[in-house]
Structures are given as C-alpha cells and as structure tokens.
Design a protein around this motif. Sequence first.
Motif, PDB file in Angstrom:
ATOM      1  N   LEU A   1      59.454   0.436  51.355  1.00 34.23           N
ATOM      2  CA  LEU A   1      59.075   1.771  50.929  1.00 34.23           C
ATOM      3  C   LEU A   1      59.700   2.098  49.576  1.00 34.23           C
ATOM      4  CD1 LEU A   1      57.338   3.969  52.316  1.00 34.23           C
ATOM      5  CD2 LEU A   1      59.469   5.067  53.008  1.00 34.23           C
ATOM      6  N   LEU A   2      60.928   1.643  49.366  1.00 31.27           N
ATOM      7  CA  LEU A   2      61.593   1.860  48.077  1.00 31.27           C
ATOM      8  C   LEU A   2      60.863   1.129  46.959  1.00 31.27           C
ATOM      9  CD1 LEU A   2      65.341   1.541  49.137  1.00 31.27           C
ATOM     10  CD2 LEU A   2      64.125   3.634  48.500  1.00 31.27           C
ATOM     11  N   ASP A   3      60.420  -0.098  47.241  1.00 25.19           N
ATOM     12  CA  ASP A   3      59.672  -0.848  46.230  1.00 25.19           C
ATOM     13  C   ASP A   3      58.370  -0.137  45.880  1.00 25.19           C
ATOM     14  OD1 ASP A   3      61.656  -2.756  46.251  1.00 25.19           O
ATOM     15  OD2 ASP A   3      60.643  -4.034  47.714  1.00 25.19           O
ATOM     16  N   HIS A   4      57.749   0.458  46.889  1.00 21.76           N
ATOM     17  CA  HIS A   4      56.503   1.180  46.645  1.00 21.76           C
ATOM     18  C   HIS A   4      56.769   2.434  45.812  1.00 21.76           C
ATOM     19  CE1 HIS A   4      52.283   1.997  47.559  1.00 21.76           C
ATOM     20  NE2 HIS A   4      52.621   3.265  47.745  1.00 21.76           N
ATOM     21  N   LEU A   5      57.890   3.096  46.067  1.00 24.90           N
ATOM     22  CA  LEU A   5      58.250   4.283  45.297  1.00 24.90           C
ATOM     23  C   LEU A   5      58.556   3.943  43.847  1.00 24.90           C
ATOM     24  CD1 LEU A   5      60.526   6.340  47.728  1.00 24.90           C
ATOM     25  CD2 LEU A   5      58.376   7.090  46.705  1.00 24.90           C
ATOM     26  N   ALA A   6      59.095   2.731  43.620  1.00 19.74           N
ATOM     27  CA  ALA A   6      59.473   2.336  42.261  1.00 19.74           C
ATOM     28  C   ALA A   6      58.278   2.251  41.328  1.00 19.74           C
ATOM     29  CB  ALA A   6      60.201   0.996  42.303  1.00 19.74           C
ATOM     30  N   SER A   7      57.088   2.134  41.900  1.00 24.16           N
ATOM     31  CA  SER A   7      55.887   2.073  41.060  1.00 24.16           C
ATOM     32  C   SER A   7      55.462   3.445  40.550  1.00 24.16           C
ATOM     33  CB  SER A   7      54.729   1.446  41.852  1.00 24.16           C
ATOM     34  OG  SER A   7      54.407   2.237  42.993  1.00 24.16           O
ATOM     35  N   ASP A   8      56.092   4.500  41.085  1.00 25.48           N
ATOM     36  CA  ASP A   8      55.785   5.858  40.651  1.00 25.48           C
ATOM     37  C   ASP A   8      56.757   6.252  39.546  1.00 25.48           C
ATOM     38  OD1 ASP A   8      55.806   8.766  40.475  1.00 25.48           O
ATOM     39  OD2 ASP A   8      54.598   8.742  42.298  1.00 25.48           O
ATOM     40  N   PRO A   9      56.261   6.655  38.381  1.00 28.59           N
ATOM     41  CA  PRO A   9      57.160   6.996  37.263  1.00 28.59           C
ATOM     42  C   PRO A   9      58.155   8.098  37.608  1.00 28.59           C
ATOM     43  CG  PRO A   9      54.887   6.800  36.509  1.00 28.59           C
ATOM     44  CD  PRO A   9      54.842   6.743  37.995  1.00 28.59           C
ATOM     45  N   PHE A  10      57.759   9.046  38.451  1.00 24.19           N
ATOM     46  CA  PHE A  10      58.654  10.145  38.802  1.00 24.19           C
ATOM     47  C   PHE A  10      59.811   9.647  39.675  1.00 24.19           C
ATOM     48  CE2 PHE A  10      59.924  13.478  41.794  1.00 24.19           C
ATOM     49  CZ  PHE A  10      60.346  14.466  40.917  1.00 24.19           C
ATOM     50  N   PHE A  11      59.470   8.909  40.748  1.00 23.00           N
ATOM     51  CA  PHE A  11      60.497   8.470  41.690  1.00 23.00           C
ATOM     52  C   PHE A  11      61.350   7.340  41.129  1.00 23.00           C
ATOM     53  CE2 PHE A  11      57.437  10.441  44.668  1.00 23.00           C
ATOM     54  CZ  PHE A  11      58.319  11.306  45.316  1.00 23.00           C
ATOM     55  N   ARG A  12      60.882   6.671  40.089  1.00 22.24           N
ATOM     56  CA  ARG A  12      61.648   5.572  39.512  1.00 22.24           C
ATOM     57  C   ARG A  12      63.031   6.048  39.048  1.00 22.24           C
ATOM     58  NH1 ARG A  12      58.390   4.057  35.318  1.00 22.24           N
ATOM     59  NH2 ARG A  12      57.014   2.994  36.817  1.00 22.24           N
ATOM     60  N   HIS A  13      63.114   7.286  38.606  1.00 21.45           N
ATOM     61  CA  HIS A  13      64.380   7.822  38.112  1.00 21.45           C
ATOM     62  C   HIS A  13      65.341   8.182  39.250  1.00 21.45           C
ATOM     63  CE1 HIS A  13      62.756   8.001  34.062  1.00 21.45           C
ATOM     64  NE2 HIS A  13      61.693   8.642  34.521  1.00 21.45           N
ATOM     65  N   TYR A  14      64.831   8.215  40.490  1.00 19.67           N
ATOM     66  CA  TYR A  14      65.660   8.621  41.629  1.00 19.67           C
ATOM     67  C   TYR A  14      65.839   7.476  42.622  1.00 19.67           C
ATOM     68  CZ  TYR A  14      64.593  13.229  39.771  1.00 19.67           C
ATOM     69  OH  TYR A  14      64.457  14.320  38.943  1.00 19.67           O
ATOM     70  N   ARG A  15      65.774   6.248  42.150  1.00 25.95           N
ATOM     71  CA  ARG A  15      65.840   5.098  43.050  1.00 25.95           C
ATOM     72  C   ARG A  15      67.171   5.059  43.798  1.00 25.95           C
ATOM     73  NH1 ARG A  15      63.191   0.324  44.014  1.00 25.95           N
ATOM     74  NH2 ARG A  15      64.494  -1.303  44.941  1.00 25.95           N
ATOM     75  N   GLN A  16      68.275   5.305  43.096  1.00 24.26           N
ATOM     76  CA  GLN A  16      69.572   5.245  43.761  1.00 24.26           C
ATOM     77  C   GLN A  16      69.694   6.310  44.856  1.00 24.26           C
ATOM     78  OE1 GLN A  16      72.533   5.446  40.646  1.00 24.26           O
ATOM     79  NE2 GLN A  16      72.603   3.217  40.433  1.00 24.26           N
ATOM     80  N   LEU A  17      69.183   7.503  44.571  1.00 20.84           N
ATOM     81  CA  LEU A  17      69.197   8.555  45.586  1.00 20.84           C
ATOM     82  C   LEU A  17      68.369   8.145  46.794  1.00 20.84           C
ATOM     83  CD1 LEU A  17      69.766  11.427  46.615  1.00 20.84           C
ATOM     84  CD2 LEU A  17      67.791  12.206  45.270  1.00 20.84           C
ATOM     85  N   ASN A  18      67.173   7.618  46.558  1.00 27.23           N
ATOM     86  CA  ASN A  18      66.320   7.189  47.667  1.00 27.23           C
ATOM     87  C   ASN A  18      66.962   6.050  48.454  1.00 27.23           C
ATOM     88  OD1 ASN A  18      64.222   9.040  47.157  1.00 27.23           O
ATOM     89  ND2 ASN A  18      63.331   7.703  45.592  1.00 27.23           N
TER      90      ASN A  18
END
Length: 310
Positions: free
Chosen positions: A205-222
């Motif tokens: 799910l994190l890898d899928h989120l990384a493809s979104d420009p918005f969520f890419r900046h919050y990877r550590q939080l996720n």
Amino acid sequence: MAAAAPLTTFGQAVIGPPGSGKTTYCLGMSEFLRALGRRVAVVNLDPANEGLPYECAVDVSELVGLGDVMDALRLGPNGGLLYCMEYLEANLDWLRAKLDPLRGHYFLFDCPGQVELCTHHGALRNIFSQMTHWDLRLTAVHLVDSHYCTDPGKFISVLCTSLATMLHVELPHVNLLSKMDLIEHYGKLAFNLDYYTEVLDLSYLLDHLASDPFFRHYRQLNEKLVQLVEDYSLVSFIPLNVQDKDSIQRVLQAVDKANGYCFGVQEQRSLEAMMSAAVGADFHFSSTLGLQEKYLAPSEQSAEQEAMQL
C-alpha cells in the motif's frame, strides 16, 4: 429460598462514522435474527436519529433530545451530541429501567456516529462498561464504508481509526466493510478484496501511495502509521452486504463467537458446531440449518456434509 441468578443477555453495540450504514444494519440484522427465532430488541442510543425504519424498543430521545440541548445550551450538533451521551451516562438508572423488562431479548444498540465517542471520549465507553455489570454481554460491531478501500490514503486512516476504536471501547470487536454491493461503483481496487479484509502486507500500500505526488512527501509518516497498525495486528474486516443473507450470517457467526453467545443455552446446537466454533472454524447453529440449506449453493452443501462426516 435462594434468589434466581440474573439472566445473561447478549447483544451488539453498532458503532461507526456517520453514513456507514448503522441504522440499515440494525434493521437488516433484526429481521434476520427474528427469522432465526431470537427475540430482538433494538435500542436507539442516537438522539439525532430520526425517522427510524425499525421498531424501537427503547429510544434515548425520550430522555434527552438533541434539538433541545442545542437550543438550551447553544451548542452545535457535535457538541450537543457529546452532551447527550454525558447526560445518558449520568442517568443510567433510566436506561436500566428500560432494559430490565426486556431481559431475554437479544439487543441491538444503534449508537451515534460521532467518531470521537469511540476513539477518545469516555461517555459511550463508560455506558458499555456499566452494561457489562448488568450481565449484558456485548460485541462492538464497527461499520466502515467500503468505498475507503478505493483510496489507499483513506484506507490507512480507516485502519488507524479502527485500531483506536478497538483499544478505546474495550469490548469484543468485529469490524465490517459495509455497502459491499456498491463497491464497484466507487472505482477499481488496487488489490484484491482479501488484501483489505485481512489487512495483509501493507508495504504494498505504501508503494502504491508513493506514485501519488501528494502522498510522496508524507512517506515516512505513512510508514509509521502502517507500522503501528501492523505491530498491534488487531485490525481485520468482514465484508457486509446487508441485502445478502449469507453475508449477514457470516457476520452473525463472528459476533456470536466474540461475545460467547454460541456457548449459551438460547439455541440448540450440536457438539460438532460447538467444537468447530472453539477451534475457529465456520460453525452453524442447528436451529439455522433450514436457512443454510436454503441459501447455500449445492456444491457448498455437499462440501459441508462431507466435512460433518469426517
């Protein structure tokens, strides 16, 4: 002469955010339980719930009304509802007087939808806790709209909210993904349904989120949020389509195992059913065999018969 022991009563505390289908669930579950022969009493604990579609045995609006509270105390809907729950907590003798004549019924408590009541506010939890002292064994049934599965970011939020609710409410707990009959209208799922119901490896799910420009900046939080959910390893979901009796039956089996109803004397059951429940396998009450034969496919019936022979 010794006094008779109090009759143990079972029920469900139906909780979840607004619009998740709590009232519709209470209607569908009450009809299903009555078809099984259980005496059901639906209790409305939501003073904002108007136009109830089910027959209400107890209505908290008789004690306190949300509109009256908002007008008298000049509060908004959320603050007014919190006050109503605190008022109910302070007047539990009223609730007990309403519930005592219904001993022997199976209770469905239709609860308010404010999330804070189930995540950090103490009023609703204290009400449930007091009910356990009245020998009322409840399972918290937490409904979440299945459309959150279509958005990985929202699904992580749902996981965190579900975990917080499980830890705060302090009851046997069953999480449901509601409105499964509408999930196709919400969009395509990134993974198969089992991934969401069993809450499998969330790193995908994190890898899928990384493809979104918005969520890419919050990877550590996720990553930290996902790690928290996985460390507790408590959250899972059962899909629910309230119009499908097979779906309701699977939910009821999980609920009855959670609060111990399956080991009670309210319904006749075979030794095989009791043992299968003890080891965590699917089980069926003997009083529901007619319904099972009606709704199971022929292949499933033959498989079930072979399992019973073994």
